[in-house]
Design a protein around this motif. Structure first.
Motif, PDB file in Angstrom:
ATOM      1  N   GLY A  22      51.907  38.823  39.162  1.00 19.08           N
ATOM      2  CA  GLY A  22      52.456  37.670  39.867  1.00 19.08           C
ATOM      3  C   GLY A  22      52.208  36.375  39.128  1.00 19.08           C
ATOM      4  O   GLY A  22      51.722  36.345  38.005  1.00 19.08           O
ATOM      5  N   GLY A  23      52.564  35.291  39.784  1.00 21.06           N
ATOM      6  CA  GLY A  23      52.389  33.980  39.193  1.00 21.06           C
ATOM      7  C   GLY A  23      52.543  32.902  40.270  1.00 21.06           C
ATOM      8  O   GLY A  23      53.010  33.193  41.370  1.00 21.06           O
ATOM      9  N   SER A  24      52.106  31.718  40.005  1.00 22.44           N
ATOM     10  CA  SER A  24      51.669  31.344  38.678  1.00 22.44           C
ATOM     11  C   SER A  24      50.174  31.586  38.422  1.00 22.44           C
ATOM     12  O   SER A  24      49.709  31.462  37.293  1.00 22.44           O
ATOM     13  N   SER A  25      49.428  31.955  39.468  1.00 16.18           N
ATOM     14  CA  SER A  25      47.997  32.216  39.285  1.00 16.18           C
ATOM     15  C   SER A  25      47.750  33.688  38.985  1.00 16.18           C
ATOM     16  O   SER A  25      46.771  34.293  39.456  1.00 16.18           O
ATOM     17  N   GLY A  26      48.612  34.273  38.167  1.00 18.71           N
ATOM     18  CA  GLY A  26      48.519  35.697  37.869  1.00 18.71           C
ATOM     19  C   GLY A  26      47.336  36.063  37.003  1.00 18.71           C
ATOM     20  O   GLY A  26      46.792  37.166  37.128  1.00 18.71           O
ATOM     21  N   GLY A  27      46.918  35.168  36.112  1.00 20.50           N
ATOM     22  CA  GLY A  27      45.720  35.434  35.326  1.00 20.50           C
ATOM     23  C   GLY A  27      44.494  35.534  36.212  1.00 20.50           C
ATOM     24  O   GLY A  27      43.631  36.399  36.026  1.00 20.50           O
ATOM     25  N   GLU A  28      44.410  34.646  37.200  1.00 20.61           N
ATOM     26  CA  GLU A  28      43.302  34.696  38.148  1.00 20.61           C
ATOM     27  C   GLU A  28      43.312  35.991  38.943  1.00 20.61           C
ATOM     28  O   GLU A  28      42.300  36.661  39.094  1.00 20.61           O
ATOM     29  N   SER A  29      44.476  36.340  39.496  1.00 16.26           N
ATOM     30  CA  SER A  29      44.535  37.539  40.331  1.00 16.26           C
ATOM     31  C   SER A  29      44.185  38.777  39.521  1.00 16.26           C
ATOM     32  O   SER A  29      43.464  39.661  39.998  1.00 16.26           O
ATOM     33  N   ALA A  30      44.678  38.850  38.282  1.00  9.42           N
ATOM     34  CA  ALA A  30      44.395  40.019  37.443  1.00  9.42           C
ATOM     35  C   ALA A  30      42.919  40.089  37.075  1.00  9.42           C
ATOM     36  O   ALA A  30      42.314  41.170  37.089  1.00  9.42           O
ATOM     37  N   ALA A  31      42.319  38.955  36.750  1.00  3.59           N
ATOM     38  CA  ALA A  31      40.902  38.932  36.372  1.00  3.59           C
ATOM     39  C   ALA A  31      40.019  39.382  37.529  1.00  3.59           C
ATOM     40  O   ALA A  31      39.080  40.167  37.349  1.00  3.59           O
ATOM     41  N   ILE A  32      40.314  38.910  38.719  1.00  4.04           N
ATOM     42  CA  ILE A  32      39.504  39.269  39.883  1.00  4.04           C
ATOM     43  C   ILE A  32      39.705  40.735  40.257  1.00  4.04           C
ATOM     44  O   ILE A  32      38.745  41.465  40.520  1.00  4.04           O
ATOM     45  N   ALA A  33      40.954  41.177  40.255  1.00  7.60           N
ATOM     46  CA  ALA A  33      41.236  42.567  40.606  1.00  7.60           C
ATOM     47  C   ALA A  33      40.624  43.541  39.609  1.00  7.60           C
ATOM     48  O   ALA A  33      40.210  44.646  39.981  1.00  7.60           O
ATOM     49  N   ALA A  34      40.536  43.134  38.339  1.00  6.43           N
ATOM     50  CA  ALA A  34      39.988  44.004  37.297  1.00  6.43           C
ATOM     51  C   ALA A  34      38.472  43.938  37.202  1.00  6.43           C
ATOM     52  O   ALA A  34      37.874  44.600  36.356  1.00  6.43           O
ATOM     53  N   GLY A  35      37.829  43.131  38.051  1.00 12.94           N
ATOM     54  CA  GLY A  35      36.376  43.042  38.033  1.00 12.94           C
ATOM     55  C   GLY A  35      35.827  42.121  36.966  1.00 12.94           C
ATOM     56  O   GLY A  35      34.629  42.136  36.693  1.00 12.94           O
ATOM     57  N   MET A  36      36.698  41.297  36.367  1.00 18.40           N
ATOM     58  CA  MET A  36      36.233  40.349  35.358  1.00 18.40           C
ATOM     59  C   MET A  36      35.652  39.089  35.977  1.00 18.40           C
ATOM     60  O   MET A  36      34.974  38.313  35.300  1.00 18.40           O
ATOM     61  N   SER A  37      35.912  38.892  37.261  1.00 20.36           N
ATOM     62  CA  SER A  37      35.451  37.692  37.945  1.00 20.36           C
ATOM     63  C   SER A  37      35.331  37.995  39.432  1.00 20.36           C
ATOM     64  O   SER A  37      36.179  38.692  39.993  1.00 20.36           O
ATOM     65  N   PRO A  38      34.302  37.472  40.103  1.00 25.92           N
ATOM     66  CA  PRO A  38      34.194  37.678  41.542  1.00 25.92           C
ATOM     67  C   PRO A  38      34.899  36.601  42.359  1.00 25.92           C
ATOM     68  O   PRO A  38      35.150  36.782  43.551  1.00 25.92           O
ATOM     69  N   LEU A  39      35.210  35.471  41.706  1.00 25.60           N
ATOM     70  CA  LEU A  39      35.747  34.312  42.419  1.00 25.60           C
ATOM     71  C   LEU A  39      36.563  33.483  41.445  1.00 25.60           C
ATOM     72  O   LEU A  39      36.201  33.370  40.270  1.00 25.60           O
ATOM     73  N   GLY A  40      37.670  32.916  41.915  1.00 24.85           N
ATOM     74  CA  GLY A  40      38.483  32.109  41.023  1.00 24.85           C
ATOM     75  C   GLY A  40      39.142  30.944  41.731  1.00 24.85           C
ATOM     76  O   GLY A  40      39.231  30.899  42.964  1.00 24.85           O
ATOM     77  N   LEU A  41      39.616  30.010  40.928  1.00 27.55           N
ATOM     78  CA  LEU A  41      40.392  28.872  41.409  1.00 27.55           C
ATOM     79  C   LEU A  41      41.807  29.001  40.878  1.00 27.55           C
ATOM     80  O   LEU A  41      42.027  29.056  39.668  1.00 27.55           O
ATOM     81  N   GLY A  42      42.775  29.055  41.795  1.00 28.89           N
ATOM     82  CA  GLY A  42      44.178  29.049  41.423  1.00 28.89           C
ATOM     83  C   GLY A  42      44.848  27.821  41.999  1.00 28.89           C
ATOM     84  O   GLY A  42      44.187  26.941  42.557  1.00 28.89           O
TER      85      GLY A  42
END
Length: 295
Positions: free
Chosen positions: A128-148
């Protein structure tokens, strides 16, 4: 925790392509300082030692903010965006900047500078977009929390596409200071993204409120009446509107059942509620069968 997420970025990052800039050295130094603060008995905030990622349309001081464009590939921010500064003040640790479409204006995450971000559940699909990098990072376990950030669907759509949680708060809750583009500022929203509603609620409590810069943010936020000791929390006086099926497009039956159950729970808590909205659009049978998405 910071080590674990950096290891995860190294392991799956190249496959997902969700991060633009990884702040490894800075994050590890902050994590060590966070450990020392706990050992010293220092008072800590609600996100003490918790790493978080930041959509690359929001500034992090001293870090390149590309905005998804080759025009800004060398643009270094002087100060933190307000939302970033608030999470820092609550003890959070900036871990990485995440990918976005150029200038945030698209519903998929791809740009000429970093390329396409992939959905970690299926690399052939979009996060998705435009915060797709955030969603992918969180879903993949690269981050527990993000700002979109969101104008039309930019935190909620990616959250749906990757199975996480996001909030587009009412405008006037979270300052957008330090987000680009600034225009149309009145329609931009900074939104927290995470893997649980509880984390989103905690983040909203940190992020909400005026910063003296964003004139659209309300200076007095509504405060619910506190329940007396032993009194169950009730929602008397709260009016809730809801819609599921029929809505503005095809809706999965499980989604409809979940929304209806939430409405029943709110009604049981003494909130007033309105019936589902009447149909305003129905998909053609052939479109629904193809799984077409209508906006």
């Amino acid at each position: 925790m910071t080590h674990a997420h950096l290891d995860r970025i190294e392991a799956v990052g190249p496959k997902v392509n969700a991060t633009v800039t990884v702040l490894a050295a800075q994050a590890l130094a902050m994590a060590e300082a966070a450990d020392e603060a706990v050992a010293a008995g220092t008072a800590v905030g609600p996100f003490h030692g918790v790493p978080f990622t930041v959509k690359d349309s929001l500034d992090v001081a001293g870090v390149v903010t590309t905005r998804g464009s080759t025009l800004f590939k060398d643009h270094v921010a002087d100060t933190d965006a307000t939302a970033v500064a608030l999470l820092r003040a609550a003890g959070g640790i900036p871990l990485a900047k995440t990918n976005l479409p150029e200038f945030s204006y698209w519903t998929e995450t791809d740009n000429p500078l970093v390329g396409r971000t992939r959905n970690p559940w299926n690399a052939e699909r979009t996060p998705g977009g435009s915060s797709g990098g955030e969603s992918a990072a969180i879903a993949a376990g690269m981050s527990p929390l993000g700002l979109g950030s969101d104008v039309a669907i930019s935190v909620r759509g990616p959250a749906h596409d990757t199975g996480i949680v996001a909030l587009k708060a009412t405008r006037g809750r979270i300052p957008v200071t330090g987000h680009w583009p600034e225009v149309p500022r009145r329609y931009w929203h900074v939104g927290p993204m995470a893997r649980s509603v509880r984390d989103i609620a905690t983040a909203l409590g940190v992020l909400a409120g005026p910063d003296g810069e964003d004139g659209y943010v309300r200076h007095a936020l509504p405060t619910p009446r506190a329940a007396s000791a032993g009194e169950p929390r009730r929602l008397a006086g709260l009016r809730v509107g809801w819609a599921s099926e029929p809505a503005f497009g095809p809706v999965d039956s499980e989604v409809t059942a979940t929304v209806a159950a939430a409405a029943d729970a709110l009604r049981a808590s003494a909130a007033s509620w309105s019936r589902p909205l009447p149909p305003v659009w129905k998909p053609r049978r052939d479109s629904a069968e193809r799984g077409a998405v209508h906006r």
